[in-house]
Design an enzyme around this catalytic site. Structure first.
Site, PDB file in Angstrom:
ATOM      1  N   ASN A   9      25.583  43.769  41.149  1.00 16.16           N
ATOM      2  CA  ASN A   9      25.329  42.641  40.572  1.00 16.16           C
ATOM      3  C   ASN A   9      26.722  41.742  40.352  1.00 16.16           C
ATOM      4  O   ASN A   9      27.631  42.257  39.846  1.00 16.16           O
ATOM      5  CB  ASN A   9      25.228  42.926  38.831  1.00 16.16           C
ATOM      6  CG  ASN A   9      25.077  41.790  38.017  1.00 16.16           C
ATOM      7  OD1 ASN A   9      24.866  40.645  38.500  1.00 16.16           O
ATOM      8  ND2 ASN A   9      25.096  42.153  36.825  1.00 16.16           N
ATOM      9  N   TRP A  10      26.730  40.643  41.253  1.00 17.64           N
ATOM     10  CA  TRP A  10      27.953  39.736  41.213  1.00 17.64           C
ATOM     11  C   TRP A  10      28.254  38.995  40.358  1.00 17.64           C
ATOM     12  O   TRP A  10      28.985  38.233  40.151  1.00 17.64           O
ATOM     13  CB  TRP A  10      27.657  38.820  42.723  1.00 17.64           C
ATOM     14  CG  TRP A  10      27.722  39.772  43.949  1.00 17.64           C
ATOM     15  CD1 TRP A  10      27.938  40.892  44.209  1.00 17.64           C
ATOM     16  CD2 TRP A  10      27.947  39.060  45.131  1.00 17.64           C
ATOM     17  NE1 TRP A  10      28.115  41.240  45.447  1.00 17.64           N
ATOM     18  CE2 TRP A  10      27.878  40.114  46.133  1.00 17.64           C
ATOM     19  CE3 TRP A  10      28.019  37.660  45.752  1.00 17.64           C
ATOM     20  CZ2 TRP A  10      28.072  39.647  47.406  1.00 17.64           C
ATOM     21  CZ3 TRP A  10      27.864  37.542  47.027  1.00 17.64           C
ATOM     22  CH2 TRP A  10      27.949  38.373  47.818  1.00 17.64           C
ATOM     23  N   LYS A  11      27.005  38.961  39.162  1.00 17.65           N
ATOM     24  CA  LYS A  11      27.101  37.941  38.125  1.00 17.65           C
ATOM     25  C   LYS A  11      27.556  36.303  38.640  1.00 17.65           C
ATOM     26  O   LYS A  11      27.134  36.117  39.665  1.00 17.65           O
ATOM     27  CB  LYS A  11      28.239  38.537  37.103  1.00 17.65           C
ATOM     28  CG  LYS A  11      28.112  39.813  36.892  1.00 17.65           C
ATOM     29  CD  LYS A  11      28.939  40.403  35.585  1.00 17.65           C
ATOM     30  CE  LYS A  11      28.626  41.924  35.439  1.00 17.65           C
ATOM     31  NZ  LYS A  11      29.104  42.370  34.254  1.00 17.65           N
ATOM     32  N   HIS A  97      19.476  41.853  31.609  1.00 11.72           N
ATOM     33  CA  HIS A  97      20.951  42.188  31.628  1.00 11.72           C
ATOM     34  C   HIS A  97      21.332  42.087  30.195  1.00 11.72           C
ATOM     35  O   HIS A  97      21.140  41.167  29.391  1.00 11.72           O
ATOM     36  CB  HIS A  97      21.838  41.541  32.663  1.00 11.72           C
ATOM     37  CG  HIS A  97      23.139  42.164  33.057  1.00 11.72           C
ATOM     38  ND1 HIS A  97      24.269  41.935  31.860  1.00 11.72           N
ATOM     39  CD2 HIS A  97      23.600  42.944  33.636  1.00 11.72           C
ATOM     40  CE1 HIS A  97      25.156  42.673  32.362  1.00 11.72           C
ATOM     41  NE2 HIS A  97      25.011  43.329  33.503  1.00 11.72           N
ATOM     42  N   GLU A  99      24.258  40.838  29.194  1.00 14.65           N
ATOM     43  CA  GLU A  99      24.913  39.574  29.104  1.00 14.65           C
ATOM     44  C   GLU A  99      23.727  38.341  29.071  1.00 14.65           C
ATOM     45  O   GLU A  99      24.003  37.532  28.149  1.00 14.65           O
ATOM     46  CB  GLU A  99      25.419  39.146  30.386  1.00 14.65           C
ATOM     47  CG  GLU A  99      26.681  40.025  30.435  1.00 14.65           C
ATOM     48  CD  GLU A  99      27.331  40.355  31.573  1.00 14.65           C
ATOM     49  OE1 GLU A  99      26.676  39.588  32.591  1.00 14.65           O
ATOM     50  OE2 GLU A  99      28.029  41.401  31.892  1.00 14.65           O
ATOM     51  N   GLU A 169      22.409  50.698  30.817  1.00 23.26           N
ATOM     52  CA  GLU A 169      23.747  50.314  30.952  1.00 23.26           C
ATOM     53  C   GLU A 169      24.351  50.359  29.468  1.00 23.26           C
ATOM     54  O   GLU A 169      24.051  49.161  28.695  1.00 23.26           O
ATOM     55  CB  GLU A 169      23.725  48.763  31.453  1.00 23.26           C
ATOM     56  CG  GLU A 169      23.349  48.640  32.807  1.00 23.26           C
ATOM     57  CD  GLU A 169      23.824  47.549  33.651  1.00 23.26           C
ATOM     58  OE1 GLU A 169      24.640  47.694  34.444  1.00 23.26           O
ATOM     59  OE2 GLU A 169      23.681  46.476  33.213  1.00 23.26           O
ATOM     60  N   GLY A 175      31.983  46.298  32.414  1.00 22.98           N
ATOM     61  CA  GLY A 175      33.014  45.514  32.646  1.00 22.98           C
ATOM     62  C   GLY A 175      34.302  45.830  31.610  1.00 22.98           C
ATOM     63  O   GLY A 175      35.166  45.068  31.488  1.00 22.98           O
ATOM     64  N   SER A 215      30.999  50.049  34.688  1.00 23.12           N
ATOM     65  CA  SER A 215      32.200  50.641  35.363  1.00 23.12           C
ATOM     66  C   SER A 215      32.181  51.562  36.326  1.00 23.12           C
ATOM     67  O   SER A 215      32.850  52.498  36.424  1.00 23.12           O
ATOM     68  CB  SER A 215      33.141  50.887  34.130  1.00 23.12           C
ATOM     69  OG  SER A 215      33.411  49.751  33.082  1.00 23.12           O
ATOM     70  N   GLY A 236      28.775  45.965  38.638  1.00 27.46           N
ATOM     71  CA  GLY A 236      29.035  44.814  38.579  1.00 27.46           C
ATOM     72  C   GLY A 236      30.376  44.617  39.185  1.00 27.46           C
ATOM     73  O   GLY A 236      30.675  44.225  40.435  1.00 27.46           O
ATOM     74  N   GLY A 237      31.674  44.735  38.684  1.00 19.51           N
ATOM     75  CA  GLY A 237      32.908  44.450  38.951  1.00 19.51           C
ATOM     76  C   GLY A 237      33.375  44.919  40.548  1.00 19.51           C
ATOM     77  O   GLY A 237      33.656  44.403  41.530  1.00 19.51           O
TER      78      GLY A 237
HETATM   79  C1  PEP Z   1      26.829  44.949  35.115  1.00 21.44           C
HETATM   80  O1  PEP Z   1      27.106  43.933  35.627  1.00 21.44           O
HETATM   81  O2  PEP Z   1      25.561  45.586  35.123  1.00 21.44           O
HETATM   82  C2  PEP Z   1      27.813  46.359  35.116  1.00 21.44           C
HETATM   83  C3  PEP Z   1      27.525  47.404  34.749  1.00 21.44           C
HETATM   84  O3  PEP Z   1      29.037  45.768  35.342  1.00 21.44           O
HETATM   85  P1  PEP Z   1      30.618  46.674  35.625  1.00 21.44           P
HETATM   86  O4  PEP Z   1      30.158  47.621  36.612  1.00 21.44           O
HETATM   87  O5  PEP Z   1      31.744  45.560  35.941  1.00 21.44           O
HETATM   88  O6  PEP Z   1      30.705  47.407  34.245  1.00 21.44           O
END
Ligand code: PEP
Length: 251
Positions: A9-11, A97, A99, A169, A175, A215, A236-237
């Site tokens: 997930n590049w967001k 998600h 967010e 999640e 994040g 994470s 994500g990251g």
């Molecule tokens: C996400 O964006 O769904 C996520 C899990 O981010 P991260 O891996 O950065 O915690």
């Protein structure tokens, strides 16, 4: 056998140049994907077609939108429809998600409509669920997540629900660098599976891939993915760093 899925997930990150570089790296990397283990890349909307083209050499790499609207088409400026996504060959959409829920007010009922239109168009929702920190601290996370599933998904019949991918999640782990422990992830994934078993059947519950997100990095992916009810990850990251995400896919 349910599929293993590693989703990026590049967001809202990455310029066109960065997207090109990342996609080239993933297309060229030796990845341990196959018909039972796929990787999905949820890239920003302007890069969807580019990602489809760049990853087309590997049949086990897919592209996802990070969101879609609940209506087929029409006067909804700025939104992205499943009709548009389908027309450019997109097969997956991340829905719900945290967010989107938090910053854009997406409710369980609204997400139910989005799930419906995706399924109508043959697009697989990667449906996100997960609890905020205060719910975890009150130890009511299982009921909280069960309610999210119930209100967005349980109107579906067994054949429709089996098409979904679920991503658990915990919001406090997204994040933040703070990962759920392997035991916490497994406990929740087993709880989610038992909710599906109770509402549908063991067979349906066993067929649904449940990903962990929060994470995930190259250094912890293998141990989390080794839990029996964890079928992959939503990342994500770490999915914005080619070497890191390649290691996660291969973990
Ligand atoms: C996400 O964006 O769904 C996520 C899990 O981010 P991260 O891996 O950065 O915690």
């Amino acid at each position: 056998m349910r599929k293993r899925v590693i989703a990026a997930n590049w967001k809202m990150n990455g310029t066109l140049e960065q997207a090109n570089n990342l996609l080239d790296a993933f297309a060229a990397a030796p990845l341990t994907v196959n018909e039972n283990k796929i990787a999905v890349f949820a890239v920003p909307a302007p890069y969807l077609i580019l990602a489809k083209e760049k990853l087309s050499g590997n049949p086990y790499l897919f592209v996802a939108a990070q969101n879609c609207y609940s209506k087929k088409s029409g006067a909804f400026t700025g939104e992205l429809s499943v009709e548009i996504l389908k027309s450019i060959g997109i097969e997956y959409v991340v829905l719900g998600h945290s967010e989107r829920r938090e910053y854009f007010g997406e409710s369980n009922a609204f997400l139910a409509d989005k799930v419906n239109i995706c399924l109508e168009y043959g697009i697989t929702p990667i449906f996100c669920c997960g609890e905020p920190l205060e719910i975890r601290e009150a130890d009511t996370q299982n009921a909280y997540v069960a309610k999210q599933l119930e209100e967005s998904l349980f109107h579906l019949d067994a054949s429709a629900i089996s098409k979904l991918i679920i991503a658990y999640e915990p919001i406090w782990a997204i994040g933040t660098g703070k990962t759920a422990s392997n035991a916490q992830a497994q406990e929740m994934h087993a709880s989610i599976r038992s909710v599906f078993a109770g509402e549908y059947s063991e067979k349906v519950a066993d067929s649904i891939s449940i990903l962990y997100g929060g994470s995930v990095k190259a250094s912890n992916a293998a141990e989390i993915f080794a839990e029996p009810d964890v079928d992959g990850g939503l990342v994500g990251g770490a999915s914005l760093i080619a070497d890191e995400f390649i290691k996660i896919i291969n973990a």
